[in-house]
Design a protein around this motif. Structure first.
Motif, PDB file in Angstrom:
ATOM      1  N   LYS A   1      -2.455  52.367  10.358  1.00  0.00           N
ATOM      2  CA  LYS A   1      -3.974  52.103  10.537  1.00  0.00           C
ATOM      3  C   LYS A   1      -4.654  53.454  10.043  1.00  0.00           C
ATOM      4  O   LYS A   1      -5.954  53.659  10.071  1.00  0.00           O
ATOM      5  CB  LYS A   1      -4.444  51.742  11.945  1.00  0.00           C
ATOM      6  CG  LYS A   1      -3.755  50.367  12.312  1.00  0.00           C
ATOM      7  CD  LYS A   1      -4.467  49.223  11.454  1.00  0.00           C
ATOM      8  CE  LYS A   1      -3.904  47.860  12.206  1.00  0.00           C
ATOM      9  NZ  LYS A   1      -4.290  46.658  11.364  1.00  0.00           N
ATOM     10  N   ASP A   2      -3.900  54.422   9.743  1.00  0.00           N
ATOM     11  CA  ASP A   2      -4.374  55.745   9.104  1.00  0.00           C
ATOM     12  C   ASP A   2      -4.993  56.290  10.346  1.00  0.00           C
ATOM     13  O   ASP A   2      -5.956  57.110  10.122  1.00  0.00           O
ATOM     14  CB  ASP A   2      -5.578  55.510   7.993  1.00  0.00           C
ATOM     15  CG  ASP A   2      -5.591  56.905   7.138  1.00  0.00           C
ATOM     16  OD1 ASP A   2      -4.917  57.739   7.272  1.00  0.00           O
ATOM     17  OD2 ASP A   2      -6.753  56.924   6.942  1.00  0.00           O
ATOM     18  N   TRP A   3      -4.416  56.303  11.696  1.00  0.00           N
ATOM     19  CA  TRP A   3      -4.804  57.169  12.567  1.00  0.00           C
ATOM     20  C   TRP A   3      -6.038  56.969  12.857  1.00  0.00           C
ATOM     21  O   TRP A   3      -6.872  58.087  13.015  1.00  0.00           O
ATOM     22  CB  TRP A   3      -4.127  58.624  12.693  1.00  0.00           C
ATOM     23  CG  TRP A   3      -2.830  58.715  12.228  1.00  0.00           C
ATOM     24  CD1 TRP A   3      -2.025  59.035  11.292  1.00  0.00           C
ATOM     25  CD2 TRP A   3      -1.886  58.590  13.662  1.00  0.00           C
ATOM     26  NE1 TRP A   3      -0.648  58.872  11.601  1.00  0.00           N
ATOM     27  CE2 TRP A   3      -0.572  58.479  12.868  1.00  0.00           C
ATOM     28  CE3 TRP A   3      -1.891  57.991  14.744  1.00  0.00           C
ATOM     29  CZ2 TRP A   3       0.650  58.391  13.440  1.00  0.00           C
ATOM     30  CZ3 TRP A   3      -0.849  58.059  15.449  1.00  0.00           C
ATOM     31  CH2 TRP A   3       0.502  58.012  14.846  1.00  0.00           C
ATOM     32  N   PRO A   4      -6.642  55.724  13.266  1.00  0.00           N
ATOM     33  CA  PRO A   4      -8.088  55.712  13.830  1.00  0.00           C
ATOM     34  C   PRO A   4      -8.306  56.626  15.275  1.00  0.00           C
ATOM     35  O   PRO A   4      -7.416  56.783  15.602  1.00  0.00           O
ATOM     36  CB  PRO A   4      -8.222  54.238  13.713  1.00  0.00           C
ATOM     37  CG  PRO A   4      -6.807  53.541  14.064  1.00  0.00           C
ATOM     38  CD  PRO A   4      -6.034  54.572  13.590  1.00  0.00           C
ATOM     39  N   LEU A   5      -9.622  56.337  15.445  1.00  0.00           N
ATOM     40  CA  LEU A   5     -10.017  57.200  16.737  1.00  0.00           C
ATOM     41  C   LEU A   5      -9.354  56.646  17.693  1.00  0.00           C
ATOM     42  O   LEU A   5      -9.012  57.181  18.776  1.00  0.00           O
ATOM     43  CB  LEU A   5     -11.672  57.219  16.905  1.00  0.00           C
ATOM     44  CG  LEU A   5     -12.199  57.763  18.081  1.00  0.00           C
ATOM     45  CD1 LEU A   5     -11.785  59.064  18.079  1.00  0.00           C
ATOM     46  CD2 LEU A   5     -13.728  57.445  18.102  1.00  0.00           C
ATOM     47  N   TRP A   6      -9.271  55.180  17.961  1.00  0.00           N
ATOM     48  CA  TRP A   6      -8.886  54.443  19.077  1.00  0.00           C
ATOM     49  C   TRP A   6      -7.291  55.064  19.548  1.00  0.00           C
ATOM     50  O   TRP A   6      -6.777  55.162  20.609  1.00  0.00           O
ATOM     51  CB  TRP A   6      -8.553  53.105  18.984  1.00  0.00           C
ATOM     52  CG  TRP A   6      -7.790  52.553  17.954  1.00  0.00           C
ATOM     53  CD1 TRP A   6      -8.163  51.983  16.786  1.00  0.00           C
ATOM     54  CD2 TRP A   6      -6.332  52.161  18.075  1.00  0.00           C
ATOM     55  NE1 TRP A   6      -7.227  51.398  16.101  1.00  0.00           N
ATOM     56  CE2 TRP A   6      -5.879  51.724  16.937  1.00  0.00           C
ATOM     57  CE3 TRP A   6      -5.713  52.546  19.123  1.00  0.00           C
ATOM     58  CZ2 TRP A   6      -4.738  51.345  16.744  1.00  0.00           C
ATOM     59  CZ3 TRP A   6      -4.166  51.966  18.680  1.00  0.00           C
ATOM     60  CH2 TRP A   6      -3.664  51.505  17.725  1.00  0.00           C
TER      61      TRP A   6
ATOM     62  N   ALA B   1       7.524  56.906  13.654  1.00  0.00           N
ATOM     63  CA  ALA B   1       6.174  57.208  13.186  1.00  0.00           C
ATOM     64  C   ALA B   1       6.293  58.498  12.038  1.00  0.00           C
ATOM     65  O   ALA B   1       5.512  58.464  11.142  1.00  0.00           O
ATOM     66  CB  ALA B   1       5.261  57.387  14.231  1.00  0.00           C
ATOM     67  N   LEU B   2       6.941  59.420  12.489  1.00  0.00           N
ATOM     68  CA  LEU B   2       7.265  60.614  11.784  1.00  0.00           C
ATOM     69  C   LEU B   2       7.864  60.121  10.256  1.00  0.00           C
ATOM     70  O   LEU B   2       7.301  60.688   9.324  1.00  0.00           O
ATOM     71  CB  LEU B   2       7.993  61.623  12.308  1.00  0.00           C
ATOM     72  CG  LEU B   2       8.300  62.905  11.583  1.00  0.00           C
ATOM     73  CD1 LEU B   2       6.973  63.680  11.238  1.00  0.00           C
ATOM     74  CD2 LEU B   2       9.338  63.789  12.452  1.00  0.00           C
ATOM     75  N   PHE B   3       8.821  59.317  10.210  1.00  0.00           N
ATOM     76  CA  PHE B   3       9.396  59.004   9.283  1.00  0.00           C
ATOM     77  C   PHE B   3       8.699  58.243   8.205  1.00  0.00           C
ATOM     78  O   PHE B   3       8.273  58.600   7.111  1.00  0.00           O
ATOM     79  CB  PHE B   3      10.918  58.188   9.444  1.00  0.00           C
ATOM     80  CG  PHE B   3      11.455  57.598   8.363  1.00  0.00           C
ATOM     81  CD1 PHE B   3      12.720  58.267   7.918  1.00  0.00           C
ATOM     82  CD2 PHE B   3      11.104  56.411   7.797  1.00  0.00           C
ATOM     83  CE1 PHE B   3      13.221  57.696   6.860  1.00  0.00           C
ATOM     84  CE2 PHE B   3      11.805  55.948   6.622  1.00  0.00           C
ATOM     85  CZ  PHE B   3      13.038  56.545   6.201  1.00  0.00           C
ATOM     86  N   LEU B   4       7.851  57.245   8.698  1.00  0.00           N
ATOM     87  CA  LEU B   4       6.895  56.393   8.288  1.00  0.00           C
ATOM     88  C   LEU B   4       5.800  57.057   7.552  1.00  0.00           C
ATOM     89  O   LEU B   4       5.356  56.735   6.363  1.00  0.00           O
ATOM     90  CB  LEU B   4       6.444  55.177   8.870  1.00  0.00           C
ATOM     91  CG  LEU B   4       7.609  54.380   9.269  1.00  0.00           C
ATOM     92  CD1 LEU B   4       7.137  53.277  10.167  1.00  0.00           C
ATOM     93  CD2 LEU B   4       8.284  53.440   8.119  1.00  0.00           C
ATOM     94  N   ASN B   5       5.105  57.997   8.282  1.00  0.00           N
ATOM     95  CA  ASN B   5       4.126  58.901   7.754  1.00  0.00           C
ATOM     96  C   ASN B   5       4.764  59.635   6.569  1.00  0.00           C
ATOM     97  O   ASN B   5       4.030  59.865   5.591  1.00  0.00           O
ATOM     98  CB  ASN B   5       3.721  59.761   9.053  1.00  0.00           C
ATOM     99  CG  ASN B   5       2.886  59.409   9.652  1.00  0.00           C
ATOM    100  OD1 ASN B   5       1.784  58.313   8.962  1.00  0.00           O
ATOM    101  ND2 ASN B   5       2.569  59.489  10.979  1.00  0.00           N
TER     102      ASN B   5
ATOM    103  N   VAL C   1       3.232  53.622  17.125  1.00  0.00           N
ATOM    104  CA  VAL C   1       3.829  52.424  16.234  1.00  0.00           C
ATOM    105  C   VAL C   1       2.772  52.094  15.382  1.00  0.00           C
ATOM    106  O   VAL C   1       3.023  51.867  14.299  1.00  0.00           O
ATOM    107  CB  VAL C   1       4.239  51.321  17.473  1.00  0.00           C
ATOM    108  CG1 VAL C   1       4.690  50.096  16.421  1.00  0.00           C
ATOM    109  CG2 VAL C   1       5.180  51.788  18.005  1.00  0.00           C
ATOM    110  N   LEU C   2       1.522  51.845  15.745  1.00  0.00           N
ATOM    111  CA  LEU C   2       0.493  51.346  15.020  1.00  0.00           C
ATOM    112  C   LEU C   2      -0.495  52.329  14.206  1.00  0.00           C
ATOM    113  O   LEU C   2      -1.246  51.836  13.356  1.00  0.00           O
ATOM    114  CB  LEU C   2      -0.327  50.363  15.697  1.00  0.00           C
ATOM    115  CG  LEU C   2       0.108  48.838  16.154  1.00  0.00           C
ATOM    116  CD1 LEU C   2      -0.461  48.246  17.194  1.00  0.00           C
ATOM    117  CD2 LEU C   2       1.143  48.115  15.293  1.00  0.00           C
TER     118      LEU C   2
END
Length: 277
Positions: free
Chosen positions: A37-42, A232-236, A32-33
């Protein structure tokens, strides 16, 4: 029966509930997040940790069951013939259903500018036929009963893809769009209702509550996963297109339609496994 009644009387499996909740949260929160956040390490560490925590949950539930406790999900229920396939199919149905409705809502409200009321009415054919088929499939001819589950998944795959293709030009899809909506509703209902009914029909009375609870939990997890993953796929995809609009939103929807069709196709394959037994 008396021993199992005593097990249930001991109360809620709180550690199991915490472990399962943590595993689901670790999986869905980054979906979701992570995109915004541009897929951070966390986010990647969280996805990996979800698998570890889920494995811990499975191990804990097995140990609790062997020691005579009352686990949140009883391992003996998963050993009932056909239950594993039922869990998989219901997860897929609920993920596809929730994901389809969510990404389509994002498109028709955000991309096409529909009001909430119009968006809800757009889904009416899907909802109506889902309910009608769920109430009537047992009266269908015996010759087609064995093909209902794989056929339903296949129909939902084709129909979901048709929705994406009909809307790919940024338009409203025309009358064929509603035919595709009906196909999605019929297909998902055939994937869900016979699966649920047949799975529970093999359960002993003393295991009925555990089996029903398992399948209800799986359905909710499937819905949550579908919204998180396909959303997430749609928003990306939408973000990668630059400026938002009907065309970029339609492109994101089409990508999701391919993914939804692929997930439904896996359900169809699981239906064929059952037919060959």
């Amino acid at each position: 029966a008396g021993e199992r009644a005593a097990e249930r009387a001991r109360g809620l499996d709180l550690p199991g509930l915490v472990l399962l909740g943590a595993a689901v949260s670790l999986f869905t929160v980054p979906l979701v997040l992570g995109q915004e956040k541009d897929w951070p390490l966390w986010s990647w560490l969280s996805l990996g940790a979800s698998a570890v925590v889920f494995a811990l949950f499975c191990g804990y539930e097995s140990r609790l069951s062997r020691s005579g406790g009352a686990p949140l999900i009883a391992p003996r229920v998963l050993r009932i013939p056909g239950m594993g396939l039922a869990v998989f199919r219901i997860t897929v149905v609920m993920a596809v259903n929730a994901g389809f409705l969510f990404v389509l809502t994002l498109h028709i409200q955000g991309g096409l500018g529909y009001s909430a009321l119009r968006a809800g009415l757009t889904f009416a054919p899907t909802a109506v036929v889902f309910g009608v088929v769920g109430l009537t499939w047992r009266r269908w001819p015996a010759a087609v009963q064995r093909a209902l589950i794989p056929g339903g998944f296949a129909l939902s795959a084709v129909s979901a893809l048709a929705v994406g293709l009909l809307l790919r030009d940024g338009g409203e899809g025309g009358p064929w769009l509603y035919v595709a909506f009906v196909g999605v509703g019929v297909g998902l209902s055939l994937g869900f209702s016979p699966t649920l009914t047949r799975a529970l029909s093999t359960v002993r009375p003393e295991d009925a509550a555990d089996a029903s609870g398992l399948l209800s939990t799986v359905a909710q997890i499937g819905q949550l996963t579908g919204v998180a993953a396909f959303g997430a796929l749609f928003l990306n995809r939408l973000e990668s297109q630059g400026a938002p609009g009907a065309y970029s939103s339609a492109d994101a929807l089409l990508v999701c339609a391919y993914a939804l069709a692929g997930a439904a196709a896996l359900g169809a394959v699981s239906g064929l496994v059952r037919m060959r037994r």
